[in-house]
Write a protein that holds these residues in place. Structure first.
Motif, PDB file in Angstrom:
ATOM      1  N   TYR A 139       0.846  -1.181   0.000  1.00 12.90           N
ATOM      2  CA  TYR A 139       0.000   0.000   0.000  1.00 12.90           C
ATOM      3  C   TYR A 139       0.883   1.232   0.000  1.00 12.90           C
ATOM      4  CZ  TYR A 139       0.636  -0.685   5.061  1.00 12.90           C
ATOM      5  OH  TYR A 139       1.168  -0.913   6.301  1.00 12.90           O
ATOM      6  N   GLN A 187       1.038   5.524   1.125  1.00 17.96           N
ATOM      7  CA  GLN A 187       0.451   6.596   1.928  1.00 17.96           C
ATOM      8  C   GLN A 187       0.904   7.954   1.398  1.00 17.96           C
ATOM      9  OE1 GLN A 187       1.116   6.100   6.122  1.00 17.96           O
ATOM     10  NE2 GLN A 187       0.990   3.885   6.024  1.00 17.96           N
ATOM     11  N   TYR A 216       1.360  11.983   2.873  1.00 17.68           N
ATOM     12  CA  TYR A 216       1.442  12.827   4.057  1.00 17.68           C
ATOM     13  C   TYR A 216       1.604  14.275   3.623  1.00 17.68           C
ATOM     14  CZ  TYR A 216       2.224   8.738   7.057  1.00 17.68           C
ATOM     15  OH  TYR A 216       2.081   7.558   7.737  1.00 17.68           O
ATOM     16  N   GLY A 252       9.314   9.514  -0.167  1.00 17.54           N
ATOM     17  CA  GLY A 252       9.880  10.313  -1.238  1.00 17.54           C
ATOM     18  C   GLY A 252      10.366  11.639  -0.671  1.00 17.54           C
ATOM     19  N   GLN A 253      11.033  12.436  -1.511  1.00 20.50           N
ATOM     20  CA  GLN A 253      11.599  13.691  -1.016  1.00 20.50           C
ATOM     21  C   GLN A 253      10.549  14.786  -0.906  1.00 20.50           C
ATOM     22  OE1 GLN A 253      11.841  12.638  -4.086  1.00 20.50           O
ATOM     23  NE2 GLN A 253      12.270  14.264  -5.557  1.00 20.50           N
ATOM     24  N   TYR A 295       9.657   4.811  15.031  1.00 24.57           N
ATOM     25  CA  TYR A 295      10.601   5.069  13.947  1.00 24.57           C
ATOM     26  C   TYR A 295      11.370   6.349  14.242  1.00 24.57           C
ATOM     27  CZ  TYR A 295       7.327   2.110  11.286  1.00 24.57           C
ATOM     28  OH  TYR A 295       6.516   1.090  10.849  1.00 24.57           O
ATOM     29  N   TYR A 320      13.635   9.212  11.969  1.00 22.32           N
ATOM     30  CA  TYR A 320      14.008   9.700  10.644  1.00 22.32           C
ATOM     31  C   TYR A 320      14.890  10.936  10.804  1.00 22.32           C
ATOM     32  CZ  TYR A 320       9.968   6.998   8.919  1.00 22.32           C
ATOM     33  OH  TYR A 320       9.066   6.001   8.621  1.00 22.32           O
ATOM     34  N   GLN A 335      15.830  14.520   8.632  1.00 24.34           N
ATOM     35  CA  GLN A 335      15.436  15.362   7.499  1.00 24.34           C
ATOM     36  C   GLN A 335      16.371  16.551   7.418  1.00 24.34           C
ATOM     37  OE1 GLN A 335      11.412  17.052   7.574  1.00 24.34           O
ATOM     38  NE2 GLN A 335      11.266  16.717   5.361  1.00 24.34           N
ATOM     39  N   GLN A 350      15.087  18.539   2.201  1.00 23.43           N
ATOM     40  CA  GLN A 350      15.152  17.159   1.742  1.00 23.43           C
ATOM     41  C   GLN A 350      14.006  16.332   2.309  1.00 23.43           C
ATOM     42  OE1 GLN A 350      17.667  16.212  -0.495  1.00 23.43           O
ATOM     43  NE2 GLN A 350      17.929  18.434  -0.448  1.00 23.43           N
ATOM     44  N   GLY A 351      13.890  15.101   1.802  1.00 21.51           N
ATOM     45  CA  GLY A 351      12.884  14.185   2.310  1.00 21.51           C
ATOM     46  C   GLY A 351      13.315  13.534   3.606  1.00 21.51           C
ATOM     47  N   LEU A 352      12.522  12.590   4.061  1.00 23.66           N
ATOM     48  CA  LEU A 352      12.818  11.892   5.308  1.00 23.66           C
ATOM     49  C   LEU A 352      13.741  10.708   5.036  1.00 23.66           C
ATOM     50  CD1 LEU A 352      10.158  13.465   5.980  1.00 23.66           C
ATOM     51  CD2 LEU A 352       9.692  11.645   7.606  1.00 23.66           C
ATOM     52  N   PHE A 395      15.171   7.378   6.550  1.00 23.84           N
ATOM     53  CA  PHE A 395      14.918   6.390   7.585  1.00 23.84           C
ATOM     54  C   PHE A 395      16.211   6.092   8.352  1.00 23.84           C
ATOM     55  CE2 PHE A 395      13.425   2.666   9.679  1.00 23.84           C
ATOM     56  CZ  PHE A 395      14.425   1.711   9.559  1.00 23.84           C
ATOM     57  N   TYR A 417      14.065   1.476  13.260  1.00 27.21           N
ATOM     58  CA  TYR A 417      12.669   1.087  13.443  1.00 27.21           C
ATOM     59  C   TYR A 417      12.601   0.049  14.549  1.00 27.21           C
ATOM     60  CZ  TYR A 417       8.615  -1.854  11.901  1.00 27.21           C
ATOM     61  OH  TYR A 417       7.471  -2.611  11.819  1.00 27.21           O
ATOM     62  N   ASP A 470      15.306  -2.686  13.459  1.00 25.04           N
ATOM     63  CA  ASP A 470      15.871  -2.567  12.111  1.00 25.04           C
ATOM     64  C   ASP A 470      16.766  -1.330  12.095  1.00 25.04           C
ATOM     65  OD1 ASP A 470      16.415  -1.975   9.447  1.00 25.04           O
ATOM     66  OD2 ASP A 470      14.376  -2.316   8.757  1.00 25.04           O
ATOM     67  N   SER A 484      19.008  -0.598   9.787  1.00 25.58           N
ATOM     68  CA  SER A 484      19.636  -0.516   8.472  1.00 25.58           C
ATOM     69  C   SER A 484      19.857   0.907   7.978  1.00 25.58           C
ATOM     70  CB  SER A 484      18.789  -1.292   7.446  1.00 25.58           C
ATOM     71  OG  SER A 484      17.486  -0.742   7.368  1.00 25.58           O
ATOM     72  N   LEU A 513      13.214  13.367  13.347  1.00 26.63           N
ATOM     73  CA  LEU A 513      11.790  13.142  13.566  1.00 26.63           C
ATOM     74  C   LEU A 513      11.546  11.738  14.091  1.00 26.63           C
ATOM     75  CD1 LEU A 513      10.608  14.758  10.242  1.00 26.63           C
ATOM     76  CD2 LEU A 513       9.827  15.514  12.481  1.00 26.63           C
ATOM     77  N   ALA A 546      -1.023   1.115  10.010  1.00 31.17           N
ATOM     78  CA  ALA A 546      -0.041   1.568   9.041  1.00 31.17           C
ATOM     79  C   ALA A 546       0.284   3.040   9.185  1.00 31.17           C
ATOM     80  CB  ALA A 546      -0.565   1.301   7.635  1.00 31.17           C
ATOM     81  N   GLN A 596       1.508   6.485  10.415  1.00 35.94           N
ATOM     82  CA  GLN A 596       2.541   6.968  11.335  1.00 35.94           C
ATOM     83  C   GLN A 596       2.136   8.336  11.880  1.00 35.94           C
ATOM     84  OE1 GLN A 596       6.548   6.744   9.970  1.00 35.94           O
ATOM     85  NE2 GLN A 596       6.426   4.576   9.527  1.00 35.94           N
ATOM     86  N   PHE A 642       3.639  11.532  13.762  1.00 41.89           N
ATOM     87  CA  PHE A 642       4.954  12.143  13.939  1.00 41.89           C
ATOM     88  C   PHE A 642       4.961  13.155  15.074  1.00 41.89           C
ATOM     89  CE2 PHE A 642       7.693  10.886  10.410  1.00 41.89           C
ATOM     90  CZ  PHE A 642       6.785  10.258   9.571  1.00 41.89           C
TER      91      PHE A 642
END
Lengths: 112, 113
Positions: A32, A34, A36, A103-104, B33, B35, B37, B41-43, B45, B48, B56, B58, B91, B100, B102, B104
């Motif tokens: 799936y 999502q 945000y 994604g960014q 989790y 993250y 940022q 930029q994006g998040l 990871f 976890y 995790d 990784s 974050l 599912a 999240q 924040f």
């Protein structure tokens, strides 16, 4: 490796128009996906979730599509308002790990 | 609490110092989790935690980064010997069992001088 691509350039539209944001992913098959919203200085806030067996999901002025063949999701905001201005992040979720990869983001600016 | 709480909201430190960032997830949430940022930029990871399973790790960028989650609730992200490139917003998010979505926190803005 798994990769998510969103329009890196900001999207500027006029109030009242429909905004369309694109999310493409490669090298995996998410169960799936999502979307945000993130405002400056804040954490992301969940908007919509769409499963792999769903083609389309709607919530008020928001619509999300999910094409597993094209490996793409589109996020639409109809009758856009200046308050919709924010960064929108897509996050496909791995069916194996349940882990989100973000994604960014695409920054949307709605002008009055 | 009503939401995910992170502290401090801002942290300024000198290069080479250690820092600890704290996350209080939503009560009852089983997954947590972290993250990172960077500006514009994006998040990214980092790590976890899911229930009692091994975390995790990784996404941790180097061995200077570590995290723990005590009692299945509060989590601390530790960065040792901070470098200027560690400057970013960190974050934290949590999810309920089988869920599912999240949720924040507002993040901790770390500035390494």
């Amino acid at each position: 490796s798994q990769k998510i691509e969103q329009n890196s350039e900001a999207l500027n539209i006029q109030e009242g128009k429909t905004a369309t944001l694109t999310c493409n992913y490669t090298n995996y098959s998410p169960a799936y996906l999502q979307w945000y919203r993130q405002d400056p200085g804040r954490g992301p806030v969940f908007l919509l979730l769409i499963r792999e067996n769903e083609k389309e999901k709607r919530k008020e002025r928001l619509k999300v599509t999910f094409d597993t063949t094209l490996k793409q999701s589109l996020f639409h905001i109809t009758a856009s308002q200046p308050a919709d201005s924010a960064t929108y992040l897509c996050a496909p979720v791995s069916s194996n790990t349940g882990k989100l990869i973000f994604g960014q983001g695409t920054t949307l600016q709605v002008k009055p | 609490g009503a939401g995910v709480s992170q502290s401090p909201s801002n942290k300024v430190t000198e290069k080479g110092k250690d820092v600890e960032l704290r996350c209080d997830p939503i009560s009852g949430h089983t997954a947590l989790y972290w993250y990172r940022q960077s500006l514009g930029q994006g998040l990214e990871f980092l790590i976890y935690f899911q229930g009692n399973s091994a975390p995790d790790k990784s996404g941790l960028p180097s061995d200077r980064f570590s995290a723990e989650r005590t009692g299945g609730s509060v989590s601390t992200l530790t960065i040792q010997r901070t470098q200027q490139e560690d400057s970013a917003v960190y974050l934290c998010a949590s999810t309920g069992a089988g869920a599912a979505i999240q949720y924040f926190g507002a993040g901790t803005r770390l500035s390494v001088l």
